[in-house]
Design a protein around this motif. Structure first.
Motif, PDB file in Angstrom:
ATOM      1  N   SER A  70      10.656   2.017  10.156  1.00  0.00           N
ATOM      2  CA  SER A  70      12.003   2.662  11.167  1.00  0.00           C
ATOM      3  C   SER A  70      13.246   2.423  10.001  1.00  0.00           C
ATOM      4  N   GLY A  71      13.320   1.263   9.500  1.00  0.00           N
ATOM      5  CA  GLY A  71      14.443   1.250   8.740  1.00  0.00           C
ATOM      6  C   GLY A  71      14.436   2.232   7.350  1.00  0.00           C
ATOM      7  N   THR A  72      13.422   2.569   6.900  1.00  0.00           N
ATOM      8  CA  THR A  72      13.131   3.402   5.750  1.00  0.00           C
ATOM      9  C   THR A  72      13.584   4.863   6.407  1.00  0.00           C
ATOM     10  N   ALA A  73      13.084   5.197   7.491  1.00  0.00           N
ATOM     11  CA  ALA A  73      13.369   6.594   8.023  1.00  0.00           C
ATOM     12  C   ALA A  73      14.809   6.695   8.526  1.00  0.00           C
ATOM     13  N   ALA A  74      15.422   5.515   8.873  1.00  0.00           N
ATOM     14  CA  ALA A  74      16.896   5.705   9.244  1.00  0.00           C
ATOM     15  C   ALA A  74      17.565   5.662   7.637  1.00  0.00           C
ATOM     16  N   GLY A  75      17.287   5.169   6.879  1.00  0.00           N
ATOM     17  CA  GLY A  75      17.677   5.179   5.510  1.00  0.00           C
ATOM     18  C   GLY A  75      17.713   6.800   5.028  1.00  0.00           C
ATOM     19  N   LEU A  76      16.576   7.454   5.212  1.00  0.00           N
ATOM     20  CA  LEU A  76      16.574   8.940   4.801  1.00  0.00           C
ATOM     21  C   LEU A  76      17.495   9.636   5.448  1.00  0.00           C
ATOM     22  N   ILE A  77      17.565   9.425   6.945  1.00  0.00           N
ATOM     23  CA  ILE A  77      18.597  10.344   7.724  1.00  0.00           C
ATOM     24  C   ILE A  77      19.981   9.949   7.292  1.00  0.00           C
ATOM     25  N   GLY A  98      21.258  -1.800  12.119  1.00  0.00           N
ATOM     26  CA  GLY A  98      21.841  -2.288  10.728  1.00  0.00           C
ATOM     27  C   GLY A  98      21.853  -1.319   9.718  1.00  0.00           C
ATOM     28  N   THR A  99      20.709  -0.521   9.493  1.00  0.00           N
ATOM     29  CA  THR A  99      21.033   0.269   8.415  1.00  0.00           C
ATOM     30  C   THR A  99      21.918   1.702   8.719  1.00  0.00           C
ATOM     31  N   ALA A 100      22.311   1.966   9.988  1.00  0.00           N
ATOM     32  CA  ALA A 100      23.212   3.175  10.296  1.00  0.00           C
ATOM     33  C   ALA A 100      24.477   2.383  10.014  1.00  0.00           C
ATOM     34  N   LEU A 101      24.697   1.225  10.386  1.00  0.00           N
ATOM     35  CA  LEU A 101      26.158   0.504  10.258  1.00  0.00           C
ATOM     36  C   LEU A 101      26.435   0.249   8.570  1.00  0.00           C
ATOM     37  N   ALA A 102      25.332  -0.263   8.071  1.00  0.00           N
ATOM     38  CA  ALA A 102      25.669  -0.821   6.601  1.00  0.00           C
ATOM     39  C   ALA A 102      25.764   0.462   5.636  1.00  0.00           C
ATOM     40  N   ALA A 103      25.205   1.429   5.987  1.00  0.00           N
ATOM     41  CA  ALA A 103      25.234   2.622   5.146  1.00  0.00           C
ATOM     42  C   ALA A 103      26.549   3.325   5.057  1.00  0.00           C
ATOM     43  N   THR A 104      27.656   2.995   5.782  1.00  0.00           N
ATOM     44  CA  THR A 104      29.019   3.529   5.817  1.00  0.00           C
ATOM     45  C   THR A 104      29.887   2.663   5.174  1.00  0.00           C
ATOM     46  N   GLY A 105      29.297   1.322   4.596  1.00  0.00           N
ATOM     47  CA  GLY A 105      30.149   0.440   3.831  1.00  0.00           C
ATOM     48  C   GLY A 105      30.221   0.755   2.468  1.00  0.00           C
ATOM     49  N   ALA A 106      31.100  -0.050   1.803  1.00  0.00           N
ATOM     50  CA  ALA A 106      31.045   0.071   0.298  1.00  0.00           C
ATOM     51  C   ALA A 106      30.357  -1.157  -0.247  1.00  0.00           C
ATOM     52  N   PRO A 121      21.544   2.269  23.013  1.00  0.00           N
ATOM     53  CA  PRO A 121      22.388   1.179  22.298  1.00  0.00           C
ATOM     54  C   PRO A 121      22.422   1.796  20.867  1.00  0.00           C
ATOM     55  N   THR A 122      21.112   2.478  20.348  1.00  0.00           N
ATOM     56  CA  THR A 122      21.120   2.849  19.057  1.00  0.00           C
ATOM     57  C   THR A 122      22.373   3.982  18.659  1.00  0.00           C
ATOM     58  N   PHE A 123      21.962   4.821  19.987  1.00  0.00           N
ATOM     59  CA  PHE A 123      23.219   6.080  19.699  1.00  0.00           C
ATOM     60  C   PHE A 123      24.545   5.658  19.643  1.00  0.00           C
ATOM     61  N   LEU A 124      24.856   4.734  20.619  1.00  0.00           N
ATOM     62  CA  LEU A 124      26.311   4.172  20.632  1.00  0.00           C
ATOM     63  C   LEU A 124      26.468   3.432  19.328  1.00  0.00           C
ATOM     64  N   ALA A 125      25.610   2.694  18.832  1.00  0.00           N
ATOM     65  CA  ALA A 125      25.814   2.028  17.458  1.00  0.00           C
ATOM     66  C   ALA A 125      26.116   2.945  16.464  1.00  0.00           C
ATOM     67  N   ALA A 126      25.265   4.069  16.187  1.00  0.00           N
ATOM     68  CA  ALA A 126      25.337   5.119  15.122  1.00  0.00           C
ATOM     69  C   ALA A 126      26.719   5.896  15.376  1.00  0.00           C
ATOM     70  N   LEU A 127      27.031   6.157  16.682  1.00  0.00           N
ATOM     71  CA  LEU A 127      28.440   6.632  17.118  1.00  0.00           C
ATOM     72  C   LEU A 127      29.536   5.965  16.472  1.00  0.00           C
ATOM     73  N   ALA A 128      29.642   4.591  16.544  1.00  0.00           N
ATOM     74  CA  ALA A 128      30.665   3.895  16.142  1.00  0.00           C
ATOM     75  C   ALA A 128      30.538   3.517  14.583  1.00  0.00           C
ATOM     76  N   ALA A 129      29.669   3.862  13.840  1.00  0.00           N
ATOM     77  CA  ALA A 129      29.502   3.663  12.487  1.00  0.00           C
ATOM     78  C   ALA A 129      30.434   4.539  11.705  1.00  0.00           C
ATOM     79  N   ASP A 158      35.636   2.197   8.534  1.00  0.00           N
ATOM     80  CA  ASP A 158      36.442   1.225   9.109  1.00  0.00           C
ATOM     81  C   ASP A 158      35.698   0.171   9.917  1.00  0.00           C
ATOM     82  N   THR A 159      34.596   0.666  10.657  1.00  0.00           N
ATOM     83  CA  THR A 159      34.094  -0.574  11.600  1.00  0.00           C
ATOM     84  C   THR A 159      33.140  -1.532  10.408  1.00  0.00           C
ATOM     85  N   VAL A 160      32.604  -0.883   9.367  1.00  0.00           N
ATOM     86  CA  VAL A 160      32.254  -1.745   8.533  1.00  0.00           C
ATOM     87  C   VAL A 160      33.050  -2.660   7.907  1.00  0.00           C
ATOM     88  N   THR A 161      34.114  -2.334   7.362  1.00  0.00           N
ATOM     89  CA  THR A 161      34.991  -2.891   6.637  1.00  0.00           C
ATOM     90  C   THR A 161      35.472  -4.158   7.629  1.00  0.00           C
TER      91      THR A 161
END
Length: 248
Positions: free
Chosen positions: A18-25, A64-72, A141-149, A152-155
């Motif tokens: 599931s994490g790998t699939a989210a990472g591909l997306i 975790g993948t959706a949020l972390a992917a937007t960070g540097a 919850p997954t949709f809301l977390a991905a929507l907020a990703a 700035d959120t990750v920073t």
């Protein structure tokens, strides 16, 4: 959840996939794989025995993948953020799991009525609708977390989460896999197949064989064992529990 409750062909209910699939997306397959693999090690040996609720590690890997992917930053730093978010998310979503288990009860009673009436179409409809309550406590919850990703959120997470908490979660992430392996070994016939563990240890510790190589090495051994065991069972004389009289 469809794959977890039904065919289990894709195994997307496992955190690694599931994490790998989210990472591909989100375009960060390596990051998703790293976060999913860490949560997969934590989840080893943990199962819903008797219908017990366990942390929702697969959804935690997605969040975790959706949020972390937007960070540097580097993959290790992003993975630490993903684990720092995904692990609490998995624990939080465990409290929503009983809702998904409870709501299909109403559909079950309706399905009983359809069964009495002989309405196979209505029975099939209740069967498929029963999947929805299992999906929503995770999908929303997954949709809301991905929507907020966003970056700035990750920073803010990187600055607001105490470094001690991140270090503690990182340490826990390294410790829990050992607990997961220990729980897994308690339900495996280790005393009977101890030599297999010894072979794997020698291959990894002394011959430096990668884990993929060890898995590929063990696969033909498992296949040969199953084949030989099945042939031994088929060759063994069948006994129906009756005794035959020997002529005098």
């Amino acid at each position: 959840m469809f794959d977890a409750l039904g065919p289990k062909t894709l195994m997307l209910s496992r955190p690694l996939l599931s994490g790998t699939a989210a990472g591909l997306i989100v375009g960060h397959a390596t990051l998703g794989m790293a976060i999913g693999a860490t949560l997969e090690l934590i989840a080893l040996g943990v199962y819903t025995y008797g219908g017990a609720t366990i942390p929702d590690y697969q959804t935690g890997a997605i969040i975790g993948t959706a949020l972390a992917a937007t960070g540097a930053g580097s993959i290790p730093s992003q993975t630490a953020i993903g684990i720092a978010v995904g692990l609490p998310a998995a624990l939080l979503l465990a409290s929503l799991d009983p809702i998904g288990r409870f709501l299909p009860t109403f559909l079950i009673h309706r399905a009983d009525q359809y069964a009495v009436e002989g309405n196979s179409r209505g029975l099939s409809l209740m069967h498929w609708l029963g999947l929805i309550p299992w999906l929503l406590p995770r999908a929303i919850p997954t949709f809301l977390a991905a929507l907020a990703a966003n970056s700035d959120t990750v920073t803010r997470l990187q600055h607001d989460i105490p470094k001690g908490l991140v270090a503690g979660l990182t340490f826990t992430g390294g410790l829990l896999p050992a607990v997961g392996f220990a729980m897994l070994l308690t339900i495996m016939p280790v005393a009977r197949y101890w030599y297999m563990l010894l072979i794997g240890f020698v291959l990894f510790a002394y011959l430096k064989v990668p884990l993929v190589g060890i898995a590929l090495f063990g696969l033909p051994i498992a296949i040969m064992y199953v084949l030989f065991a099945s042939r031994a069972e088929s060759a063994a004389p069948a006994s129906d529990g009756t005794t035959q009289e020997v002529p005098v």
